[in-house]
Enzyme design. Sequence first.
Site, PDB file in Angstrom:
ATOM      1  N   ARG A  39     -20.572  60.312 -12.955  1.00 24.55           N
ATOM      2  CA  ARG A  39     -21.391  61.225 -12.161  1.00 24.55           C
ATOM      3  C   ARG A  39     -22.741  61.352 -12.854  1.00 24.55           C
ATOM      4  O   ARG A  39     -22.814  61.429 -14.085  1.00 24.55           O
ATOM      5  CB  ARG A  39     -20.737  62.609 -12.051  1.00 24.55           C
ATOM      6  N   GLU A  83     -28.800  62.689  -6.824  1.00 26.53           N
ATOM      7  CA  GLU A  83     -28.809  61.559  -5.899  1.00 26.53           C
ATOM      8  C   GLU A  83     -28.834  62.008  -4.442  1.00 26.53           C
ATOM      9  O   GLU A  83     -28.321  63.074  -4.128  1.00 26.53           O
ATOM     10  CB  GLU A  83     -27.644  60.603  -6.216  1.00 26.53           C
ATOM     11  N   HIS A 104     -24.836  54.045  -5.946  1.00 19.98           N
ATOM     12  CA  HIS A 104     -23.492  54.636  -5.952  1.00 19.98           C
ATOM     13  C   HIS A 104     -22.508  53.805  -5.120  1.00 19.98           C
ATOM     14  O   HIS A 104     -21.993  54.272  -4.096  1.00 19.98           O
ATOM     15  CB  HIS A 104     -23.535  56.093  -5.459  1.00 19.98           C
TER      16      HIS A 104
END
Length: 314
Positions: A234, A263, A281
């Site tokens: 993360r 993000e 991601h």
Amino acid sequence: MAKIVVTAPQLPAALDLLSEHQVVGGDHFMDREELAQNIQGADALLSSLSDPLDAQMIQQAGPQLKVIGQCAAGFNNIDLQAARQANIAVTTTPGVLHEATADLAFALLLQVTRRTGEAERLVRAGKAWRYDHTFMLGMGLQGATLGIVGLGQIGEAMARRGAAFGMNILYSAHSDKDTSRIGGKVRRVSNDELIASSDVVSLHCPLTNETRHLIDADALNSMKESAYLVNTARGACVDEKALASALQKGQIAGAGLDVYEDEPAISPELMRMENVVLLPHIGSATRPTREKMSALTARNILAVLEGRQPENQL
Ligand code: GLV
């Protein structure tokens, strides 16, 4: 027939399994406002990792909400205490995405240590090059040390890949783990020793109060100047501003990132750096893996709705 809110684009592997029910969504991302409206009267939620499932949102649902089926391994977007208090089961998708995510983490490791992003940008920009003995030299992996923060399923899969490439493995975890599947040299150390001794530090821990900004300015300062950071966990496990500053000062050699603090926004400094690989991601984004995640999430939801124990309840 239950009302099942699907908060983000989903695959048929989930939607087909839920088709006997009233499914709301599944073809677009719901923002906070739309989610807050749809969650009212919902019996189940098929959620995604950026949904703001805080106490306020959970309360908004009403007493009939029985299950949040999170279609991800991570669940830091969900207020678990609020869910427990409201008697809502929360499920996730371990067991199906670790190999794909470790593949991607290792791809980042290879990309950043062998400078493939930088090299490809040079070729595509039409810049002059020729075979040159002294050109684009990177780090070798044989005998280098891979430090894995968090030896869960993904961390272990990453360790296996590192060992297969001749790397020595350090890991940090709350307790000793079974390392028999990894092979090669494996040793458990503290976070501090791992950060200071590794040639590549790779994060595989959940985001918790303990791991938020685990890689901060001090940690970056204690890494070797020749070392690389890989993050597929993360974004907020890393202080992104401190990372940009450490890279600017040459305190570490480079970074391979799939996740970001805020993000999808990414620090503009990182966007300009040649020694940083930036991915959007996509850790678990293979078709078979995403289909398994979808199906598992739908099965978990159906299990709770039908009064059975789901496979992966937190
Ligand atoms: C992806 O980041 C996941 O948690 O599954």
